[in-house]
Design a protein around this motif. Structure first.
Motif, short mmCIF file in Angstrom:
data_model
loop_
_atom_site.label_atom_id
_atom_site.label_comp_id
_atom_site.label_asym_id
_atom_site.label_seq_id
_atom_site.Cartn_x
_atom_site.Cartn_y
_atom_site.Cartn_z
N GLU A 18 0.84 -1.20 0.00
CA GLU A 18 0.00 0.00 0.00
C GLU A 18 0.87 1.25 0.00
OE1 GLU A 18 -3.74 1.96 2.45
OE2 GLU A 18 -2.71 0.22 3.27
N CYS A 19 0.42 2.25 -0.74
CA CYS A 19 1.07 3.55 -0.73
C CYS A 19 0.03 4.61 -0.43
CB CYS A 19 1.72 3.84 -2.09
SG CYS A 19 2.46 5.50 -2.17
N ASP A 20 0.33 5.45 0.53
CA ASP A 20 -0.48 6.61 0.86
C ASP A 20 0.42 7.82 0.71
OD1 ASP A 20 -2.89 5.12 2.01
OD2 ASP A 20 -1.24 4.33 3.21
N LEU A 21 -0.06 8.85 0.01
CA LEU A 21 0.79 10.02 -0.16
C LEU A 21 0.02 11.32 -0.11
CD1 LEU A 21 0.69 11.38 -3.24
CD2 LEU A 21 1.93 9.34 -3.82
N ASP A 22 0.80 12.37 0.14
CA ASP A 22 0.29 13.73 0.27
C ASP A 22 1.21 14.63 -0.54
OD1 ASP A 22 -0.61 16.25 1.09
OD2 ASP A 22 0.00 15.98 3.18
N LEU A 23 0.61 15.43 -1.42
CA LEU A 23 1.39 16.43 -2.17
C LEU A 23 1.61 17.62 -1.24
CD1 LEU A 23 -0.62 16.41 -5.54
CD2 LEU A 23 1.30 14.94 -4.86
N SER A 24 2.34 17.38 -0.18
CA SER A 24 2.47 18.33 0.93
C SER A 24 3.54 19.38 0.70
CB SER A 24 2.80 17.58 2.21
OG SER A 24 4.07 16.94 2.06
#
Length: 190
Positions: free
Chosen positions: A102-108
């Motif tokens: 699983e990959c969770d990401l944020d264009l933070s």
């Protein structure tokens, strides 16, 4: 289309990247397994990606893998920021036979990597420890907060490919246009 060149004593890299492409790729890194992973990443992210690298692979693949990650990260940063009118967050779990990553990401625009993929050794001639180096280079140079977590798996090829594909789809989802979000942050800027 963004073009990036990176030349060091160890590598000579040319990259072109179109974030909103169709998933076409032309990859020639001198590292066969990485070529396969980048083709898969391009296909599932729908990013058009051309990568050409001449590196010191007579020593090992480390410099090529890391520097390609740095260059891809720079290209993504130029394409993504300033963040506006996109979903911002993306998540995806990819299964490949017995493996699930699983990959969770944020264009933070605040780089961070959590990488919990417990594998060792090689896939063919490829040192699997280089996968984390690649993801770190991409995320830190692109300004992505990214968590890549292996949920299960035994086959190293399946696990690594699921990681690349999960990053690809999570990134595609995070960059999906949404006119209603404006700047998707209570701070007003990312």
């Amino acid at each position: 289309m963004i073009n990036i060149e990176r030349k060091t004593k160890e590598t000579d890299i040319q990259i072109s990247l179109d974030l909103y492409g169709t998933g076409k790729s032309e990859i020639s890194t001198g590292v066969g397994f990485l070529d396969h992973m980048l083709e898969s990443f391009s296909k599932h992210s729908l990013i058009d990606l051309n990568v050409h690298c001449k590196g010191d692979t007579h020593i090992d693949d480390h410099h090529s893998v890391e520097d390609i990650g740095i260059a891809i990260g720079h290209a993504l940063k130029k394409e993504i920021y300033p963040v506006s009118k996109v979903e911002r967050f993306g998540s995806c779990a990819i299964v490949m036979d017995e493996a699930c990553v699983e990959c969770d990401l944020d264009l933070s625009n605040r780089p961070f990597l959590v990488y919990e993929v417990d594998i060792e050794g090689k896939v063919g001639d490829f040192d699997v420890e280089l996968v984390e180096e690649f993801f770190r280079a991409v995320c830190f140079n692109a300004g992505l907060t990214t968590h890549i977590i292996m949920k299960r798996g035994k086959n190293k090829h399946h696990i690594i490919e699921a990681a690349f594909k999960s990053l690809a789809v999570a990134l595609r989802r995070a960059t999906t246009a949404n006119e209603r979000t404006g700047v998707p942050s209570t701070k007003g800027v990312l």
